[in-house]
Design a protein around this motif. Structure first.
Motif, mmCIF file in Angstrom:
data_model
loop_
_atom_site.group_PDB
_atom_site.id
_atom_site.type_symbol
_atom_site.label_atom_id
_atom_site.label_comp_id
_atom_site.label_asym_id
_atom_site.label_seq_id
_atom_site.Cartn_x
_atom_site.Cartn_y
_atom_site.Cartn_z
ATOM 1 N N ILE A 3 58.346 6.781 39.275
ATOM 2 C CA ILE A 3 57.606 7.995 38.916
ATOM 3 C C ILE A 3 58.563 9.175 38.785
ATOM 4 C CG2 ILE A 3 55.820 9.623 39.648
ATOM 5 C CD1 ILE A 3 54.464 7.257 41.077
ATOM 6 N N ALA A 4 59.554 9.256 39.665
ATOM 7 C CA ALA A 4 60.543 10.330 39.568
ATOM 8 C C ALA A 4 61.262 10.287 38.229
ATOM 9 C CB ALA A 4 61.550 10.213 40.714
ATOM 10 N N SER A 5 61.674 9.105 37.801
ATOM 11 C CA SER A 5 62.349 8.978 36.507
ATOM 12 C C SER A 5 61.417 9.339 35.364
ATOM 13 C CB SER A 5 62.869 7.546 36.327
ATOM 14 O OG SER A 5 63.518 7.391 35.088
ATOM 15 N N LEU A 6 60.146 8.928 35.472
ATOM 16 C CA LEU A 6 59.155 9.260 34.449
ATOM 17 C C LEU A 6 58.999 10.771 34.305
ATOM 18 C CD1 LEU A 6 56.952 8.099 32.527
ATOM 19 C CD2 LEU A 6 55.371 8.245 34.458
ATOM 20 N N ARG A 56 58.673 23.363 32.549
ATOM 21 C CA ARG A 56 58.053 23.427 33.873
ATOM 22 C C ARG A 56 59.047 22.997 34.940
ATOM 23 N NH1 ARG A 56 52.596 20.149 33.622
ATOM 24 N NH2 ARG A 56 52.102 21.391 35.477
ATOM 25 N N SER A 57 58.879 23.554 36.142
ATOM 26 C CA SER A 57 59.756 23.204 37.259
ATOM 27 C C SER A 57 59.427 21.797 37.754
ATOM 28 C CB SER A 57 59.557 24.200 38.401
ATOM 29 O OG SER A 57 58.268 24.034 38.982
ATOM 30 N N GLY A 58 60.314 21.258 38.590
ATOM 31 C CA GLY A 58 60.080 19.935 39.153
ATOM 32 C C GLY A 58 58.790 19.880 39.952
ATOM 33 N N ALA A 59 58.517 20.918 40.733
ATOM 34 C CA ALA A 59 57.283 20.965 41.525
ATOM 35 C C ALA A 59 56.061 20.977 40.616
ATOM 36 C CB ALA A 59 57.279 22.191 42.438
ATOM 37 N N GLN A 60 56.116 21.750 39.545
ATOM 38 C CA GLN A 60 54.981 21.820 38.613
ATOM 39 C C GLN A 60 54.738 20.479 37.936
ATOM 40 O OE1 GLN A 60 56.466 25.082 36.271
ATOM 41 N NE2 GLN A 60 55.111 26.569 37.240
ATOM 42 N N ARG A 61 55.821 19.771 37.588
ATOM 43 C CA ARG A 61 55.676 18.462 36.971
ATOM 44 C C ARG A 61 54.992 17.480 37.912
ATOM 45 N NH1 ARG A 61 61.759 17.548 35.374
ATOM 46 N NH2 ARG A 61 62.119 19.787 35.310
ATOM 47 N N LEU A 62 55.433 17.466 39.170
ATOM 48 C CA LEU A 62 54.857 16.533 40.137
ATOM 49 C C LEU A 62 53.409 16.892 40.446
ATOM 50 C CD1 LEU A 62 54.952 14.184 42.016
ATOM 51 C CD2 LEU A 62 56.200 15.577 43.677
ATOM 52 N N ILE A 63 53.107 18.173 40.592
ATOM 53 C CA ILE A 63 51.731 18.602 40.853
ATOM 54 C C ILE A 63 50.829 18.191 39.684
ATOM 55 C CG2 ILE A 63 50.231 20.636 41.022
ATOM 56 C CD1 ILE A 63 52.498 21.949 42.667
ATOM 57 N N GLY A 64 51.301 18.411 38.465
ATOM 58 C CA GLY A 64 50.517 18.014 37.300
ATOM 59 C C GLY A 64 50.242 16.523 37.290
ATOM 60 N N TYR A 65 51.253 15.728 37.653
ATOM 61 C CA TYR A 65 51.082 14.272 37.696
ATOM 62 C C TYR A 65 50.042 13.884 38.737
ATOM 63 C CZ TYR A 65 52.134 9.328 38.330
ATOM 64 O OH TYR A 65 52.030 7.957 38.424
ATOM 65 N N LEU A 66 50.120 14.477 39.928
ATOM 66 C CA LEU A 66 49.168 14.147 40.993
ATOM 67 C C LEU A 66 47.743 14.488 40.579
ATOM 68 C CD1 LEU A 66 51.124 15.422 44.146
ATOM 69 C CD2 LEU A 66 50.942 13.070 43.302
ATOM 70 N N ILE A 67 47.561 15.655 39.994
ATOM 71 C CA ILE A 67 46.216 16.081 39.604
ATOM 72 C C ILE A 67 45.658 15.188 38.505
ATOM 73 C CG2 ILE A 67 44.900 17.958 38.520
ATOM 74 C CD1 ILE A 67 46.707 19.922 40.067
ATOM 75 N N ARG A 95 61.837 15.692 48.000
ATOM 76 C CA ARG A 95 61.831 17.051 48.552
ATOM 77 C C ARG A 95 60.552 17.791 48.193
ATOM 78 N NH1 ARG A 95 62.752 21.552 46.215
ATOM 79 N NH2 ARG A 95 63.870 20.644 44.429
ATOM 80 N N VAL A 96 60.103 17.644 46.946
ATOM 81 C CA VAL A 96 58.873 18.334 46.534
ATOM 82 C C VAL A 96 57.678 17.764 47.296
ATOM 83 C CG1 VAL A 96 57.300 18.771 44.607
ATOM 84 C CG2 VAL A 96 59.773 18.941 44.258
ATOM 85 N N LEU A 97 57.622 16.448 47.438
ATOM 86 C CA LEU A 97 56.544 15.855 48.220
ATOM 87 C C LEU A 97 56.545 16.394 49.643
ATOM 88 C CD1 LEU A 97 56.194 12.020 47.479
ATOM 89 C CD2 LEU A 97 54.585 13.841 46.942
ATOM 90 N N HIS A 98 57.738 16.500 50.246
ATOM 91 C CA HIS A 98 57.860 17.011 51.607
ATOM 92 C C HIS A 98 57.404 18.462 51.687
ATOM 93 C CE1 HIS A 98 60.034 18.880 55.032
ATOM 94 N NE2 HIS A 98 59.715 17.735 55.634
ATOM 95 N N ASP A 99 57.790 19.275 50.706
ATOM 96 C CA ASP A 99 57.389 20.690 50.702
ATOM 97 C C ASP A 99 55.874 20.834 50.578
ATOM 98 O OD1 ASP A 99 60.038 21.359 50.891
ATOM 99 O OD2 ASP A 99 60.277 21.915 48.778
ATOM 100 N N LEU A 100 55.266 20.046 49.697
ATOM 101 C CA LEU A 100 53.816 20.118 49.527
ATOM 102 C C LEU A 100 53.088 19.650 50.781
ATOM 103 C CD1 LEU A 100 53.463 18.710 45.873
ATOM 104 C CD2 LEU A 100 53.378 21.108 46.604
#
Length: 232
Positions: free
Chosen positions: A188-191, A152-163, A201-206
């Motif tokens: 959290i980024a390291s995790l 999964r991409s970095g954005a997908q990983r972060l979105i999955g974590y948030l959800i 950057r992903v947080l900013h884009d979202l």
């Protein structure tokens, strides 16, 4: 609970999913052998290479499990919170810890010694099954994490974590959800196997896309379904 409160270890152990189905007598047996341990934020509980003498349950606070590369970079493997346990697998393997454990906040732990656990395993097959189930769930989650990091991409990983960590809406029609990041964005980024720069950057884009609103550690998901469908 504060640092001066007396811990009812038996009551704590009985609330852990790992011990939910065992008898009160067995709970008392474990509690009598267990000890509380309090550590401050930033304090190390054990180092990589130390030998385990049991495993731990978190009463309150947070523990970071991580390892450092020869270059000095740190990789967070897991963040353990209240009513979670860690160290069971290494205890049974009788091998040194492959990670170090550090408190991310002032933390109260209960240490359950291996001797008491082995005695109970020999006496109660139900407890053995629960231990196996708990370890199997941990392995299953680890496999899911590896798959996520690899495919999964970095954005997908972060979105999955948030959800996964957001609060359920009060009504089914409400697509807005809130969450409080449990620890620093760097941890959290390291995790998630992201650099802090990629995480930000992903947080900013979202946020720029209107999908989330960020106020420090507090994040509002403005539309959960749109966030699920987001493609960077």
């Amino acid at each position: 609970m504060t640092e001066h409160d007396v811990v009812d270890i038996a009551a704590l152990l009985s609330r852990l999913p790992l011990f939910s189905a065992i008898t009160s007598a067995h709970i008392e047996h474990l509690a009598a052998a267990s000890r509380e341990k309090r550590i401050r934020k930033g304090e190390t509980l054990f180092h990589r290479g130390d030998l385990p003498r049991g495993f731990y349950a978190v009463v309150y606070g947070q523990i970071k499990l991580a390892f450092s590369s020869p270059q000095g970079t740190e990789k967070v493997v897991e963040v353990i919170g209240a009513r979670q346990t860690f160290g069971e697998a290494v205890m049974f393997m009788q091998r040194p810890y492959p990670v170090f454990a550090e408190a991310l906040a002032d933390t109260l732990l209960v240490h359950i010694p291996s001797k008491a656990v082995i005695e109970l395993l020999e006496a109660d097959s139900t407890f053995a099954l629960h231990m196996l189930a708990g370890l199997s769930m941990r392995v299953h989650q680890l496999i899911q994490d590896v798959e996520s990091y690899s495919l999964r991409s970095g954005a997908q990983r972060l979105i999955g974590y948030l959800i996964r960590n957001c609060q359920e809406p009060e009504t089914g029609a409400d697509r807005t959800m809130d969450l409080e990041l449990p620890t620093s964005k760097q941890v959290i980024a390291s995790l998630l196997n992201l650099t802090p720069e990629t995480f930000s950057r992903v947080l900013h884009d979202l946020s720029s896309s209107g999908l989330i609103t960020v106020h420090g550690r507090h994040i509002t998901i403005n539309d959960i379904e749109q966030l699920r469908r987001y493609e960077p």
